[in-house]
Design a protein around this motif. Structure first.
Motif, PDB file in Angstrom:
ATOM      1  N   GLU A  80     -12.168  21.491 -30.157  1.00 42.90           N
ATOM      2  CA  GLU A  80     -12.002  22.860 -30.300  1.00 42.90           C
ATOM      3  C   GLU A  80     -13.074  23.699 -29.534  1.00 42.90           C
ATOM      4  OE1 GLU A  80     -12.587  23.759 -34.597  1.00 42.90           O
ATOM      5  OE2 GLU A  80     -10.267  23.892 -34.662  1.00 42.90           O
ATOM      6  N   LYS A  81     -14.211  22.919 -29.092  1.00 41.45           N
ATOM      7  CA  LYS A  81     -15.118  23.744 -28.354  1.00 41.45           C
ATOM      8  C   LYS A  81     -14.728  24.100 -26.921  1.00 41.45           C
ATOM      9  CE  LYS A  81     -19.529  23.026 -30.651  1.00 41.45           C
ATOM     10  NZ  LYS A  81     -20.844  22.346 -30.802  1.00 41.45           N
ATOM     11  N   TRP A 107     -11.461  24.407 -26.133  1.00 38.72           N
ATOM     12  CA  TRP A 107     -10.552  25.463 -26.424  1.00 38.72           C
ATOM     13  C   TRP A 107     -11.496  26.784 -26.170  1.00 38.72           C
ATOM     14  CZ3 TRP A 107     -10.166  29.412 -30.021  1.00 38.72           C
ATOM     15  CH2 TRP A 107      -8.771  30.212 -29.830  1.00 38.72           C
ATOM     16  N   SER A 108     -12.345  26.866 -27.109  1.00 39.93           N
ATOM     17  CA  SER A 108     -13.103  28.053 -27.278  1.00 39.93           C
ATOM     18  C   SER A 108     -13.897  28.641 -25.903  1.00 39.93           C
ATOM     19  CB  SER A 108     -14.312  27.927 -28.296  1.00 39.93           C
ATOM     20  OG  SER A 108     -15.223  28.830 -28.462  1.00 39.93           O
ATOM     21  N   VAL A 164     -11.152  30.031 -23.492  1.00 37.62           N
ATOM     22  CA  VAL A 164     -10.736  31.331 -23.834  1.00 37.62           C
ATOM     23  C   VAL A 164     -11.911  32.502 -23.673  1.00 37.62           C
ATOM     24  CG1 VAL A 164     -10.076  32.781 -25.963  1.00 37.62           C
ATOM     25  CG2 VAL A 164      -8.914  30.540 -25.525  1.00 37.62           C
ATOM     26  N   LEU A 165     -12.898  32.098 -24.200  1.00 38.04           N
ATOM     27  CA  LEU A 165     -14.136  32.924 -23.939  1.00 38.04           C
ATOM     28  C   LEU A 165     -14.575  33.270 -22.184  1.00 38.04           C
ATOM     29  CD1 LEU A 165     -16.287  34.645 -25.241  1.00 38.04           C
ATOM     30  CD2 LEU A 165     -17.831  32.732 -25.351  1.00 38.04           C
ATOM     31  N   THR A 179     -11.496  35.252 -21.047  1.00 42.29           N
ATOM     32  CA  THR A 179     -11.613  36.677 -21.521  1.00 42.29           C
ATOM     33  C   THR A 179     -12.660  37.537 -21.028  1.00 42.29           C
ATOM     34  OG1 THR A 179     -11.033  35.718 -23.697  1.00 42.29           O
ATOM     35  CG2 THR A 179     -12.079  37.939 -23.649  1.00 42.29           C
ATOM     36  N   GLN A 180     -13.719  36.749 -20.619  1.00 44.16           N
ATOM     37  CA  GLN A 180     -14.847  37.495 -19.966  1.00 44.16           C
ATOM     38  C   GLN A 180     -14.581  37.974 -18.556  1.00 44.16           C
ATOM     39  OE1 GLN A 180     -18.282  35.258 -21.113  1.00 44.16           O
ATOM     40  NE2 GLN A 180     -18.760  36.470 -22.988  1.00 44.16           N
ATOM     41  N   ARG A 198     -13.516  42.082 -16.796  1.00 39.68           N
ATOM     42  CA  ARG A 198     -13.853  43.104 -16.137  1.00 39.68           C
ATOM     43  C   ARG A 198     -13.007  43.843 -15.147  1.00 39.68           C
ATOM     44  NH1 ARG A 198     -16.629  38.339 -12.113  1.00 39.68           N
ATOM     45  NH2 ARG A 198     -17.357  37.767 -14.198  1.00 39.68           N
ATOM     46  N   LEU A 246     -19.939  34.128 -13.794  1.00 41.95           N
ATOM     47  CA  LEU A 246     -19.932  33.268 -15.014  1.00 41.95           C
ATOM     48  C   LEU A 246     -20.691  32.064 -14.748  1.00 41.95           C
ATOM     49  CD1 LEU A 246     -16.628  34.442 -16.288  1.00 41.95           C
ATOM     50  CD2 LEU A 246     -18.584  35.270 -17.060  1.00 41.95           C
ATOM     51  N   GLU A 247     -20.920  31.156 -15.989  1.00 38.32           N
ATOM     52  CA  GLU A 247     -21.782  30.040 -15.675  1.00 38.32           C
ATOM     53  C   GLU A 247     -20.668  28.753 -15.238  1.00 38.32           C
ATOM     54  OE1 GLU A 247     -24.498  28.893 -18.688  1.00 38.32           O
ATOM     55  OE2 GLU A 247     -24.004  30.852 -19.394  1.00 38.32           O
ATOM     56  N   LEU A 276     -21.011  23.254 -18.119  1.00 39.12           N
ATOM     57  CA  LEU A 276     -21.035  23.681 -19.644  1.00 39.12           C
ATOM     58  C   LEU A 276     -20.354  22.726 -20.296  1.00 39.12           C
ATOM     59  CD1 LEU A 276     -20.293  27.424 -19.315  1.00 39.12           C
ATOM     60  CD2 LEU A 276     -22.147  26.540 -20.567  1.00 39.12           C
ATOM     61  N   GLU A 288     -22.125  19.938 -23.068  1.00 37.75           N
ATOM     62  CA  GLU A 288     -21.863  19.965 -24.670  1.00 37.75           C
ATOM     63  C   GLU A 288     -21.477  18.479 -25.112  1.00 37.75           C
ATOM     64  OE1 GLU A 288     -19.642  23.233 -25.968  1.00 37.75           O
ATOM     65  OE2 GLU A 288     -21.195  24.557 -25.265  1.00 37.75           O
ATOM     66  N   ASP A 293     -19.249  29.619 -29.916  1.00 35.87           N
ATOM     67  CA  ASP A 293     -17.997  28.619 -30.710  1.00 35.87           C
ATOM     68  C   ASP A 293     -17.005  29.678 -31.239  1.00 35.87           C
ATOM     69  OD1 ASP A 293     -16.458  27.081 -31.776  1.00 35.87           O
ATOM     70  OD2 ASP A 293     -17.486  25.787 -32.806  1.00 35.87           O
ATOM     71  N   LEU A 294     -16.170  29.968 -30.660  1.00 37.11           N
ATOM     72  CA  LEU A 294     -15.098  31.111 -31.261  1.00 37.11           C
ATOM     73  C   LEU A 294     -14.364  30.525 -32.480  1.00 37.11           C
ATOM     74  CD1 LEU A 294     -13.343  32.688 -28.132  1.00 37.11           C
ATOM     75  CD2 LEU A 294     -15.262  33.397 -29.268  1.00 37.11           C
ATOM     76  N   THR A 295     -14.301  29.262 -32.582  1.00 34.26           N
ATOM     77  CA  THR A 295     -13.687  28.602 -33.600  1.00 34.26           C
ATOM     78  C   THR A 295     -14.431  28.465 -34.915  1.00 34.26           C
ATOM     79  OG1 THR A 295     -14.594  26.261 -33.220  1.00 34.26           O
ATOM     80  CG2 THR A 295     -12.277  26.980 -32.376  1.00 34.26           C
TER      81      THR A 295
END
Ligand SMILES: [Fe+2]
Ligand SMILES: [Fe+2]
Lengths: 284, 97
Positions: free
Chosen positions: A244-245, A247-248, A251-252, A255-256, A260, A272-273, A278, A282, B73-75
């Motif tokens: 899930e991370k 995916w998150s 998307v983030l 989106t960011q 712009r 962006l990083e 990243l 994790e 963490d969007l989830t």
């Protein structure tokens, strides 16, 4: 047929294409070395073996994707030239991944190649793309939006596979592939940003809504070739490696990035990083 | 250490909640904010899908001139209250910087 110049240039500055070559590019000089590798398949989870087979074939199918790129970039010869250079890198990924499969004692078979040839990727992708492209949106810019998302999802997929593959040498190779995918995504970004500086404002305004359409129904190349689904190597395999991370994070990031373009683009927008670092950082 | 002046300029939690409810009501095209409570479930109760999360991130970032950290963490954001927690924490961090 008469030459129709594109309505505005893709590379208004002569150094745009430079970014593809200089931003962390390396040449995979060790492909022949990989022939000598022997890796222990018992250490590699089944879904990663499956992933290597699937992505190796996806990368091998690059000639089909170039065909659709050339269709959309048409007489924008600079972008068309870039497509061919990019294709060589994707083909290199095929070679690298094939070597990894061979090192694991599970090389590609004639059936795999024949299965790929049965695909109708070009027509299938074109109809998908046309159903998703916003009315009136420059087809080069639309393809670049797709390109950013598709290449970024490749970053996430190879980074996830690198984390889960179980063999440090293989993990390092997959991380290098992920790094190339960062540069591919980044080049689509750089080109989009350079076009935004010269395109009519209504074209820039279509980037965000086009991104929303792409991300809400994201399709990977393998969805356009039946063989991948027959062999359970479709998108669900791709996503089975993501948590899930992942995916998150994807998307983030996207989106960011696309957010712009909701306003006129300012100079010196914040980078962006690094998405590979990243993802690796994790690892639990 | 947070600067006393900048901290006192921060919106109260209730104010952020009110704003988040307004943003969500607009996003979901609702005539009233009544269904949007602090503990409503975004996915199950309010039908915010993954595209809705994309829009929500953008609206919140634009409303407060914030950028969500890339490891957010969007989830884990399951309710309007979670959005408020995130905004409040980021505003405090920004004020302290
Ligand atoms: Fe690739
Ligand atoms: Fe790529």
């Amino acid at each position: 047929m008469a030459y129709t110049a594109p309505p505005f240039p893709s590379f208004p500055r002569p150094d745009t294409l430079d970014q593809f070559f200089v931003a962390g590019r390396h040449m995979w000089t060790d492909i022949d070395e990989f022939k000598k590798w022997k890796l222990d398949p018992s250490k590699v989870p089944a879904e990663v073996m499956h992933f290597l087979r699937s992505t190796s074939l996806i990368e091998y199918g690059v000639s089909q994707y170039v065909r659709s790129y050339l269709h959309y970039y048409g007489e924008d010869f600079k972008l068309s030239m870039w497509s061919a250079i990019w294709a060589a890198e994707e083909y290199t990924h095929y070679l690298v991944l094939r070597r990894m499969l061979e090192a694991l004692g599970d090389g590609l078979t004639d059936e795999d190649y024949a299965g790929l040839e049965r695909g109708d990727f070009y027509d299938s992708y074109l109809s998908y793309f046309e159903s998703a492209r916003l009315d009136g949106f420059d087809q080069r810019m639309a393809q670049l939006v797709f390109g950013v998302v598709q290449e970024h999802s490749a970053v996430i997929a190879y980074t996830a596979a690198s984390k889960k593959c179980g063999i440090p040498e293989l993990a390092a190779v997959l991380k290098r592939v992920a790094r190339d995918e960062v540069r591919h995504s980044r080049f689509n970004q750089v080109t989009l940003e350079s076009m935004v500086k010269v395109c009519p404002p209504e074209q820039r305004e279509m980037i965000w809504p086009q991104f929303r359409v792409v991300i809400s129904g994201l399709q990977m190349p393998q969805e356009h070739v039946a063989y991948f689904n027959e062999k359970h190597m479709g998108s669900e395999l791709y996503h089975s490696l993501w948590d899930e991370k992942d995916w998150s994070r994807m998307v983030l990031y996207l989106t960011q990035y696309f957010g712009r373009f909701r306003k006129p683009l300012e100079d010196g927008v914040q980078e962006l990083e690094d998405p590979v670092e990243l993802g690796i950082a994790e690892t639990a | 250490m947070p600067q006393p002046d900048s901290v006192s300029a921060l919106p109260a939690r209730a104010e952020v909640l009110a704003k988040v409810r307004t943003l969500l009501a607009e996003l979901l095209d609702l005539e009233t904010e009544d269904p949007i409570q602090e503990t409503s479930l975004l996915a199950e109760d309010l039908q915010v899908d993954s595209l809705g999360m994309v829009d929500m991130v953008t609206l919140v970032e634009e409303a407060y001139s914030l950028r969500l950290p890339s490891n957010t963490d969007l989830t884990a954001i399951k309710t309007p209250g979670h959005i408020v927690d995130l905004v409040v924490a980021l505003l405090e961090k920004k004020a302290a910087a």
